[in-house]
Design a protein around this motif. Structure first.
Motif, PDB file in Angstrom:
ATOM      1  N   ARG A 185       0.826  -1.205   0.000  1.00 21.06           N
ATOM      2  CA  ARG A 185       0.000   0.000   0.000  1.00 21.06           C
ATOM      3  C   ARG A 185       0.861   1.257   0.000  1.00 21.06           C
ATOM      4  O   ARG A 185       0.577   2.219  -0.714  1.00 21.06           O
ATOM      5  CB  ARG A 185      -0.915  -0.028   1.231  1.00 21.06           C
ATOM      6  N   ALA A 240       1.266   4.272  -2.908  1.00 22.41           N
ATOM      7  CA  ALA A 240       1.090   5.694  -2.620  1.00 22.41           C
ATOM      8  C   ALA A 240       2.210   6.525  -3.221  1.00 22.41           C
ATOM      9  O   ALA A 240       2.036   7.720  -3.471  1.00 22.41           O
ATOM     10  CB  ALA A 240       1.024   5.922  -1.109  1.00 22.41           C
ATOM     11  N   ARG A 275      -5.199  10.684   2.102  1.00 25.25           N
ATOM     12  CA  ARG A 275      -3.951  10.275   2.742  1.00 25.25           C
ATOM     13  C   ARG A 275      -3.263  11.503   3.317  1.00 25.25           C
ATOM     14  O   ARG A 275      -3.158  12.532   2.671  1.00 25.25           O
ATOM     15  CB  ARG A 275      -3.050   9.590   1.714  1.00 25.25           C
ATOM     16  N   HIS A 335       3.362  13.678  -0.565  1.00 25.23           N
ATOM     17  CA  HIS A 335       4.515  12.878  -0.970  1.00 25.23           C
ATOM     18  C   HIS A 335       5.793  13.485  -0.408  1.00 25.23           C
ATOM     19  O   HIS A 335       6.807  13.592  -1.079  1.00 25.23           O
ATOM     20  CB  HIS A 335       4.580  12.777  -2.490  1.00 25.23           C
TER      21      HIS A 335
END
Length: 200
Positions: free
Chosen positions: A36, A40, A101, A180
Motif C-alpha cells: 500500500r 502511494a 492520505r 509525498h
C-alpha cells in the motif's frame, strides 16, 4: 525439508505453533502495508524501494512457511483471517485526515514497518537458539534471514527519520507538507548513505 502443512489434529497448539503463526500473521500484514505504501509513491524512487522491500518481506514470509513445515507446525487459518481483519482495521487509525492520505501516513507506516521487521528479526533469533537442540532448522537460512532483517531495519529507519524531520520541520515553519513528503526528501538527498533496496 519441504513438507506440506498438515491440518490440525485436534490437540491444543504448542506455544511454538502459536508463536510462529503470530509471526506469520504479522508477515501477512507487513506485505500488505508495504504494498500500500509503495502504491502511494508509485512512479517515484521511494515507491520503487518500498516495492522492493515488500518483495523481500514476501520472500521472508515464504521462508517462515518453509521453516514451519520443517517443524511440523500447521498454519492456523482462522488466526490468519483475524490478522487480515486487524490489518484492515489498522488503516482507520487517525492521521490528521478523514478521507485523504495524510503526510503523517508516511511516518506512521514507516514506524509500523520498522517495528514489524524488528519483531521478525527477534523471531529468527529465537529459531536460531532453538536450532541448537532441533536439527530440523536450517541454520544457514536463519543466518541469512537475520542479516537481511538488519538491513531492512536500517533502510526503514533512514526513511522514517527523514520523513519525520521533513514533515515536522515544514510544519514548524508554517508550511504545509505535501502528501509525498517522503519522496521529496529522498530526491533532495537527505537519505544519502541509505542502502538501496531497489534498482538504481
Amino acid at each position: 525439508m519441504n513438507r506440506s502443512h498438515r491440518p490440525p489434529t485436534g490437540r491444543a497448539p504448542t506455544f511454538l505453533a502459536i508463536y510462529l503463526n503470530d509471526h506469520l500473521t504479522g508477515a501477512n500484514g507487513g506485505v500488505e502495508l508495504l504494498r500500500r505504501a509503495a502504491e502511494a509513491h508509485q512512479g517515484g524512487v521511494l515507491g520503487t524501494s518500498l516495492r522492493s522491500l515488500g518483495e523481500q518481506v514476501a520472500q521472508d514470509r515464504q521462508s517462515l512457511l518453509t521453516l514451519m513445515a520443517d517443524l511440523d507446525v500447521p498454519v492456523m487459518r482462522t488466526r490468519a483471517a483475524l490478522g487480515r481483519i486487524a490489518e484492515r482495521m489498522g488503516r482507520l487509525k487517525l492521521n490528521g485526515r478523514i478521507l485523504s492520505r495524510s503526510p503523517l501516513s508516511d511516518v506512521l507506516e514507516l514506524e509500523a514497518m520498522r517495528l514489524g521487521v524488528e519483531g521478525k528479526a527477534a523471531c529468527w533469533r529465537s529459531l536460531r537458539s532453538l536450532a541448537r537442540t532441533d536439527p530440523r532448522i536450517d541454520v544457514s537460512l536463519i543466518e541469512e534471514l537475520i542479516v537481511r532483517a538488519e538491513q531492512q531495519i536500517r533502510a526503514l529507519e533512514a526513511m522514517r527519520s527523514a520523513c519525520a524531520s521533513q514533515l515536522f520541520a515544514r510544519e514548524a515553519r508554517g508550511r504545509a507538507a505535501t502528501p509525498h513528503a517522503a519522496e521529496a526528501v529522498w530526491r533532495r538527498g537527505h537519505l544519502r548513505g541509505l542502502p538501496r533496496t531497489g534498482p538504481t
